[in-house]
Scaffold this active site. Structure first.
Site, PDB file in Angstrom:
ATOM      1  N   GLU A  44       0.838  -1.198   0.000  1.00  0.00           N
ATOM      2  CA  GLU A  44       0.000   0.000   0.000  1.00  0.00           C
ATOM      3  C   GLU A  44       0.873   1.248   0.000  1.00  0.00           C
ATOM      4  OE1 GLU A  44      -2.865   0.054   3.205  1.00  0.00           O
ATOM      5  OE2 GLU A  44      -3.847   1.848   2.422  1.00  0.00           O
ATOM      6  N   ASN A 190     -12.375  -1.272  -1.115  1.00  0.00           N
ATOM      7  CA  ASN A 190     -11.684  -1.858   0.033  1.00  0.00           C
ATOM      8  C   ASN A 190     -12.379  -1.395   1.314  1.00  0.00           C
ATOM      9  OD1 ASN A 190      -9.150  -2.867   1.614  1.00  0.00           O
ATOM     10  ND2 ASN A 190      -9.377  -0.731   2.255  1.00  0.00           N
ATOM     11  N   GLU A 191     -12.632  -2.298   2.187  1.00  0.00           N
ATOM     12  CA  GLU A 191     -13.247  -1.974   3.488  1.00  0.00           C
ATOM     13  C   GLU A 191     -14.328  -0.898   3.319  1.00  0.00           C
ATOM     14  OE1 GLU A 191     -10.321  -1.399   6.629  1.00  0.00           O
ATOM     15  OE2 GLU A 191      -9.680  -3.467   6.438  1.00  0.00           O
ATOM     16  N   TYR A 257      -6.966  -9.014  11.299  1.00  0.00           N
ATOM     17  CA  TYR A 257      -5.641  -8.735  11.852  1.00  0.00           C
ATOM     18  C   TYR A 257      -5.499  -9.375  13.221  1.00  0.00           C
ATOM     19  CZ  TYR A 257      -4.461  -5.512   8.118  1.00  0.00           C
ATOM     20  OH  TYR A 257      -4.149  -4.987   6.886  1.00  0.00           O
ATOM     21  N   GLU A 312      -6.258  -9.250   3.498  1.00  0.00           N
ATOM     22  CA  GLU A 312      -5.414  -8.566   4.492  1.00  0.00           C
ATOM     23  C   GLU A 312      -5.382  -9.413   5.748  1.00  0.00           C
ATOM     24  OE1 GLU A 312      -6.032  -4.379   5.285  1.00  0.00           O
ATOM     25  OE2 GLU A 312      -6.529  -3.987   3.180  1.00  0.00           O
ATOM     26  N   GLN A 361       2.097  -6.115   5.542  1.00  0.00           N
ATOM     27  CA  GLN A 361       2.268  -5.782   4.141  1.00  0.00           C
ATOM     28  C   GLN A 361       3.682  -6.185   3.726  1.00  0.00           C
ATOM     29  OE1 GLN A 361       1.046  -1.800   3.112  1.00  0.00           O
ATOM     30  NE2 GLN A 361      -0.927  -2.005   4.145  1.00  0.00           N
TER      31      GLN A 361
HETATM   32  O1  AHR Z   1      -3.068  -2.579   6.165  1.00  0.00           O
HETATM   33  C1  AHR Z   1      -3.371  -1.374   6.787  1.00  0.00           C
HETATM   34  C2  AHR Z   1      -4.844  -0.998   6.673  1.00  0.00           C
HETATM   35  O2  AHR Z   1      -5.614  -1.918   7.366  1.00  0.00           O
HETATM   36  C3  AHR Z   1      -5.433  -1.014   5.284  1.00  0.00           C
HETATM   37  O3  AHR Z   1      -5.202   0.174   4.603  1.00  0.00           O
HETATM   38  C4  AHR Z   1      -6.892  -1.176   5.545  1.00  0.00           C
HETATM   39  O4  AHR Z   1      -7.561  -1.825   4.501  1.00  0.00           O
HETATM   40  C5  AHR Z   1      -6.931  -1.958   6.841  1.00  0.00           C
HETATM   41  O5  AHR Z   1      -7.793  -1.400   7.746  1.00  0.00           O
END
Ligand code: AHR
Length: 509
Positions: A44, A190-191, A257, A312, A361
């Protein structure tokens, strides 16, 4: 809390075995291929992922190949990155691709509103990204702008990248590229439940269909259109998208995450045994999330036509002291290597529906493969796991079972006390990846094939003196893989000892 942790550790040893028998059913009917794409990456415009990490420009004193850092380029080639998602993340829904084409001096300089207010000079745009993918041999996965972009803008981006003729193709040629690129994966937003427009699932599913409709297949390029999926355990989002839009999507994404309290995420390197087990059980939650989202998808799509893409995932800690909080720069220890191994072993088993995963990432951001500082680069423990596991890419999954105990962490999480997966490559060799999450206990592992009699075994191990160990610019090889030779072969059985907090990958012929 201390007392609770002691009790938890007690629970951890009760029912746990210091010995595991893995039964490998290689004689079972042939299973699906493990898609290479589940070893995918994400890059990103965030912090120093793109600028500094991948792109330094042709005039940089840092050795580069047409502007791309040569050290990072070579490290990524060795990793066999199958697919790379770009340009975001949250950045994608504020990115206007036309800002990133044409003469660099004419490209606008914009504030990166999502990530620390850094000025984005757009010197890394569509050409730079797609050419980079060609150099490292990865398929591009473009994340289109739905939050603040138009249907026309996304349609024209697809045309610019993939059409043979017409004014977008002519513009591309004027900018130095005659041949269209092959772009299979297109993320439509995205999101979009958050930074991508704060939409409801119902509203987004209608918006998705409109954007997806006008993203056309040009010149034999066939798009795999990915709808924005849920955050973690939002099963209602998955249900709504499957109900309203399954006919116009090839895949649905999911983000998860490994993080505890978002306000106190904790240090990437200074952590206790309690923190370590909390992180591992939190990462193991992905197993339940995948199963539950897949069950929702099965109800609407029993033929599994729509793929699930975990585009992600990874650990998210506090940033390194003294760095920009918006740049998400974190170190990477043996704990992260364990997280990577546990996740990849889980993903290998779900590939009937799970067709891609992208760790967040690739460079200098969150659970990165490589970290850079000036002209220096280090490979992280997570890199080593991805490199060791890449033998599973496009190999047949082989069913196996390994009854074992459970680890219960202080925050109440639970996970199996042993992690593994098995695959068979085209040449008939087997690869067995294993991780022992215990901090204080080696595990005796017996691997028993149904009928196959191994003739040769080789392997690699990743372990560290302490689970907090990491690689930095003064000690780039503190955590590095080594040959693993201590395997006994007897008939259909292999026996080895897996040290505490270690990852081993074996090749068996
Ligand atoms: O990876 C960091 C961020 O986490 C990304 O930009 C977003 O899609 C997610 O919330």
């Amino acid at each position: 809390m201390k007392k609770f942790f002691l009790l938890s550790l007690l629970a951890l040893t009760v029912g746990a075995r210091a010995q595991v028998l893995v039964r490998i059913h290689e004689s079972a009917p042939e299973q699906a291929l493990i898609p290479a794409e589940i070893y995918g990456q994400f890059s990103e415009h965030l912090g120093r992922c793109i600028y500094d990490g991948i792109w330094v420009g042709k005039d940089s004193p840092i050795p580069n190949t047409d502007g791309y850092r040569t050290d990072v380029l070579e490290a990524l080639k060795a990793l066999k990155v199958p697919v790379l998602r770009w340009p975001g993340g949250c950045f994608a829904d504020e990115y206007h691709w036309m800002d990133g084409i044409g003469p660099k001096e004419k490209r606008p300089r914009l504030v990166n509103n999502n990530w620390g207010g850094t000025v984005e000079d757009n010197s890394f745009g569509t050409h730079e990204f797609l050419n980079f993918c060609e150099l490292i041999g990865a398929q591009p996965y473009i994340s289109g702008n739905v939050g603040s972009g138009t249907v026309e803008e996304m349609a024209k981006w697809v045309e610019y990248m993939t059409a043979e003729n017409g004014s977008m193709a002519e513009l591309r040629e004027k900018n130095g590229r005659r041949q269209p690129w092959k772009v299979k994966y297109l993320g439509v937003g995205n999101e979009n439940w958050g930074c991508g427009g704060e939409m409801t699932a119902q509203y987004y599913s209608d918006v998705y269909k409109r954007y997806a409709l006008y993203a056309r297949n040009h010149a034999g390029n066939h798009l795999f259109k990915v709808a924005c999926g849920p955050n973690a355990d939002d099963y209602e989002w998955t249900r709504t998208l499957m109900k309203n839009a399954k006919g116009s999507m090839s895949g649905l994404s999911l983000h998860y995450y490994t993080v505890g309290d978002w306000n106190h995420k904790g240090s990437a390197t200074a952590f206790t045994a309690e923190d370590y087990y909390n992180t591992l059980t939190r990462t193991y939650v992905i197993d339940e999330l995948l199963r539950n989202h897949m069950a929702v998808m099965d109800a609407y799509d029993p033929e599994k036509k729509v793929a699930l893409l975990l585009d992600e995932w990874g650990t998210w800690y506090d940033v390194e002291p003294g760095t920009n909080p918006g740049h998400l720069y974190q170190q990477n220890t043996m704990r992260d290597a364990m997280v990577a191994a546990i996740n990849l072993n889980i993903f290998n088993g779900y590939t009937e529906r799970l067709k891609m995963a992208n760790i967040a990432q690739m460079v200098n951001v969150l659970q990165a493969m490589v970290l850079t500082q000036g002209a220096g680069m280090v490979l992280t423990p997570t890199y080593h796991v991805f490199r060791m596991f890449n033998v599973h890419q496009n190999a047949h999954f082989v069913p196996s079972e390994a009854p074992c105990g459970h680890i219960v962490s202080a925050d109440g999480g639970i996970m199996p006390s042993f992690s593994h997966s098995v695959s068979r490559s085209g040449d008939g060799s087997y690869h067995i990846s294993m991780a022992n999450p215990y901090l204080d206990k080696a595990v005796k592992v017996e691997l028993l094939f149904d009928g196959f009699r191994p003739k040769a075994v080789s392997g690699e191990i990743l372990k560290a003196a302490a689970v907090q160990d990491f690689n930095d610019f003064d000690h780039p090889s503190r955590v590095a893989p080594a040959a693993f030779k201590d395997v006994k072969v007897a008939g259909k059985k292999l026996t080895l000892t897996l040290p505490a907090a270690a990852v081993v990958v074996l090749e068996v012929k």
